[in-house]
Design a protein around this motif. Sequence first.
Motif, PDB file in Angstrom:
ATOM      1  N   SER A  49      18.066  67.626  81.567  1.00 57.72           N
ATOM      2  CA  SER A  49      18.984  68.977  81.545  1.00 57.72           C
ATOM      3  C   SER A  49      18.878  69.618  80.050  1.00 57.72           C
ATOM      4  CB  SER A  49      20.424  68.945  82.108  1.00 57.72           C
ATOM      5  OG  SER A  49      21.169  68.002  81.338  1.00 57.72           O
ATOM      6  N   ASN A  50      19.396  70.632  80.225  1.00 54.94           N
ATOM      7  CA  ASN A  50      19.451  71.019  78.742  1.00 54.94           C
ATOM      8  C   ASN A  50      20.459  70.519  78.297  1.00 54.94           C
ATOM      9  OD1 ASN A  50      17.488  72.784  78.831  1.00 54.94           O
ATOM     10  ND2 ASN A  50      18.166  74.741  79.335  1.00 54.94           N
ATOM     11  N   THR A  51      21.714  70.464  78.827  1.00 56.48           N
ATOM     12  CA  THR A  51      23.477  70.061  78.299  1.00 56.48           C
ATOM     13  C   THR A  51      23.177  68.798  78.112  1.00 56.48           C
ATOM     14  OG1 THR A  51      24.209  71.290  79.555  1.00 56.48           O
ATOM     15  CG2 THR A  51      26.075  69.601  78.554  1.00 56.48           C
ATOM     16  N   GLY A  52      22.395  67.410  78.492  1.00 58.75           N
ATOM     17  CA  GLY A  52      22.188  66.099  78.495  1.00 58.75           C
ATOM     18  C   GLY A  52      20.701  66.454  77.409  1.00 58.75           C
ATOM     19  N   GLU A  53      19.506  67.530  77.102  1.00 58.82           N
ATOM     20  CA  GLU A  53      19.185  67.069  76.268  1.00 58.82           C
ATOM     21  C   GLU A  53      20.231  67.289  74.469  1.00 58.82           C
ATOM     22  OE1 GLU A  53      15.954  70.570  74.373  1.00 58.82           O
ATOM     23  OE2 GLU A  53      15.407  69.216  76.392  1.00 58.82           O
ATOM     24  N   ARG A  54      21.059  68.484  74.802  1.00 61.71           N
ATOM     25  CA  ARG A  54      21.870  68.550  73.183  1.00 61.71           C
ATOM     26  C   ARG A  54      22.892  67.315  72.712  1.00 61.71           C
ATOM     27  NH1 ARG A  54      21.882  73.807  75.371  1.00 61.71           N
ATOM     28  NH2 ARG A  54      23.965  73.667  77.229  1.00 61.71           N
ATOM     29  N   LEU A  55      23.092  66.399  73.737  1.00 62.34           N
ATOM     30  CA  LEU A  55      24.178  65.808  73.393  1.00 62.34           C
ATOM     31  C   LEU A  55      22.825  64.642  73.299  1.00 62.34           C
ATOM     32  CD1 LEU A  55      27.029  64.525  74.283  1.00 62.34           C
ATOM     33  CD2 LEU A  55      26.443  63.770  76.105  1.00 62.34           C
ATOM     34  N   LEU A  56      21.502  64.210  73.529  1.00 61.70           N
ATOM     35  CA  LEU A  56      21.101  63.496  73.548  1.00 61.70           C
ATOM     36  C   LEU A  56      20.780  64.103  71.517  1.00 61.70           C
ATOM     37  CD1 LEU A  56      19.872  60.331  73.798  1.00 61.70           C
ATOM     38  CD2 LEU A  56      17.519  61.604  74.393  1.00 61.70           C
ATOM     39  N   LEU A  57      20.200  65.038  71.457  1.00 66.66           N
ATOM     40  CA  LEU A  57      19.814  64.941  70.028  1.00 66.66           C
ATOM     41  C   LEU A  57      21.224  64.755  69.051  1.00 66.66           C
ATOM     42  CD1 LEU A  57      17.906  68.654  70.742  1.00 66.66           C
ATOM     43  CD2 LEU A  57      16.387  65.915  69.712  1.00 66.66           C
ATOM     44  N   GLN A  58      22.142  65.117  69.239  1.00 67.37           N
ATOM     45  CA  GLN A  58      23.698  65.225  68.569  1.00 67.37           C
ATOM     46  C   GLN A  58      23.630  63.525  68.150  1.00 67.37           C
ATOM     47  OE1 GLN A  58      26.137  67.044  70.165  1.00 67.37           O
ATOM     48  NE2 GLN A  58      25.794  69.241  70.121  1.00 67.37           N
ATOM     49  N   ARG A  59      22.926  63.029  68.896  1.00 69.27           N
ATOM     50  CA  ARG A  59      23.736  61.050  68.653  1.00 69.27           C
ATOM     51  C   ARG A  59      22.526  60.628  68.878  1.00 69.27           C
ATOM     52  NH1 ARG A  59      28.319  60.484  73.575  1.00 69.27           N
ATOM     53  NH2 ARG A  59      29.548  62.554  72.765  1.00 69.27           N
ATOM     54  N   ILE A  60      21.096  60.926  68.620  1.00 70.05           N
ATOM     55  CA  ILE A  60      20.057  60.009  67.993  1.00 70.05           C
ATOM     56  C   ILE A  60      20.202  58.852  67.671  1.00 70.05           C
ATOM     57  CG2 ILE A  60      18.702  61.568  66.687  1.00 70.05           C
ATOM     58  CD1 ILE A  60      17.284  59.784  69.708  1.00 70.05           C
ATOM     59  N   ALA A  61      21.040  59.611  66.333  1.00 63.69           N
ATOM     60  CA  ALA A  61      20.839  58.205  65.596  1.00 63.69           C
ATOM     61  C   ALA A  61      22.113  56.848  65.789  1.00 63.69           C
ATOM     62  CB  ALA A  61      21.135  59.349  64.042  1.00 63.69           C
ATOM     63  N   MET A  62      22.637  57.590  66.363  1.00 61.88           N
ATOM     64  CA  MET A  62      23.467  56.284  66.802  1.00 61.88           C
ATOM     65  C   MET A  62      23.166  55.691  67.885  1.00 61.88           C
ATOM     66  SD  MET A  62      27.645  57.039  68.575  1.00 61.88           S
ATOM     67  CE  MET A  62      26.711  57.641  69.693  1.00 61.88           C
ATOM     68  N   LEU A  63      22.236  56.260  69.174  1.00 61.54           N
ATOM     69  CA  LEU A  63      21.784  56.071  70.020  1.00 61.54           C
ATOM     70  C   LEU A  63      20.501  54.536  69.956  1.00 61.54           C
ATOM     71  CD1 LEU A  63      22.175  58.510  72.723  1.00 61.54           C
ATOM     72  CD2 LEU A  63      23.710  56.233  72.499  1.00 61.54           C
ATOM     73  N   THR A  64      19.790  55.091  68.814  1.00 61.43           N
ATOM     74  CA  THR A  64      18.818  54.585  67.773  1.00 61.43           C
ATOM     75  C   THR A  64      18.720  53.593  66.836  1.00 61.43           C
ATOM     76  OG1 THR A  64      17.851  55.901  66.098  1.00 61.43           O
ATOM     77  CG2 THR A  64      17.055  55.639  69.168  1.00 61.43           C
TER      78      THR A  64
END
Length: 334
Positions: A49-64
Motif C-alpha cells: 500500500s502507498n501508506t506502508g510504502e512511505r512508512l517503510l522508506l522513512q524507517r529503512i535505515a533503522m529496519l536494516t
Amino acid sequence: MTSPAPKPSGTTVTRKPRGRARRIAAWSLGTVIVLLVVVVVALLLAVQSNTGERLLLQRIAMLTGGIVSIEEPSGEIRGDFAARRVRIATAASTIDIEGLRYSMQSYQLRPLQLHFKTVHADRVHFASVANAPKSPPLTHLQLPADVAVDALSISTFTVGDTVAKPSRTVTGIAARLALTQAEHTIALTSARMEQLDIRAELKVAAPAPMGLSGSIAASTLAGAAEAPTPVDVNATLGGTLAAIEVDAHLVAQKQAVDARAVVRPFADAPLSTLNARMANFDASSVLASLPRTDVTGEAVIAIERAPYRIEIKASNALPGRADQAQLPVANLTA
C-alpha cells in the motif's frame, strides 16, 4: 633479470595498484546491480500500500541496521521512483548511488518478477572497506526474483576511497539486463574508460558452477585526444565465473598482442595462467594512464598448481622514468 632505465638520484617513484583497481571496477559494478535488485525486491515484498510504502522508506535505515539508507525518496516503489541518494553499506564495501531514477513497467509476486523500463543513476561510487574480512566464495547467482531492465544507464561510475579522487572512472554506461533463476544475460552497449569505448555480451549460469560465455570489444573513441594510436581489442570469454578463460587479441598500427589466460577474480592471485605474445606493444594506447612502452616478447605463467612455471622474455624499446609516464625497464627475463 631486469635492466632498469637510468633515473636521477633522489627521484621517488610511487606505484599505484592499477591492475587491482581495474579488477575491482569490473566486479563492483556487478555487485551494485545485484544489491540494488535485492533492495528493491525486499521493499516490494514488504509493502502493498502507498501508506506502508512511505512508512517503510522513512524507517529503512533503522529496519536494516544502517545497511540501507534512502535520501529524499519520491514516487512509488512499484512504479516511477526516484531518490537523491541511496547508500548500501556492508562490512566489505560502501556503495553510494546518486540521482537514482527508475520506471517499473510491471511486476508480479508469484513467481516474483520485475520488469523495469528504465533504471538510471547520475553517479555510482564504490569504496571497499580497508581490512574487511574476506568474503566467502560465491556458490551461485540465483536472485530472489527474475529481473529485466530494458535500459540501464549510469552517467559516472567510480571506484576508490573517495569520490573526489577515484582510482578508476567509467562513464556513459548503457546496458540491458535479463536476470533469471537459470541464467543472467548482460548486454553492455556502451561504456567509456579513458579513451576506450567498451561493449560486451555476457551470459552466466545462475546455479553452480556458474558457467560463463561472452565477448568484449573495445576500440579507441573517434577524436580522443589522449590516444596516440587507435587500437581494437577483442576478447572471448568462457569457463566459469570462478575461473574465466580469456582469449584476447589487440591490433593497432605496428602493434599486436595475442593472449590466452585463466582469470580467477576471487583468488588472491587472479592471473593463474597466461600465454601471451607481444609485438611493439604500447600500453598507453590502451589506457592513457598507463606508461608509454614499446614491448616485444613472450610470457608464460602457470601458477594454478605445482610445478609452477613463469617464463618471461621481453624487451622495451622505449624505457624511461616512471614520473614521465614511461616504464623504467629495458629488458625483462624470468
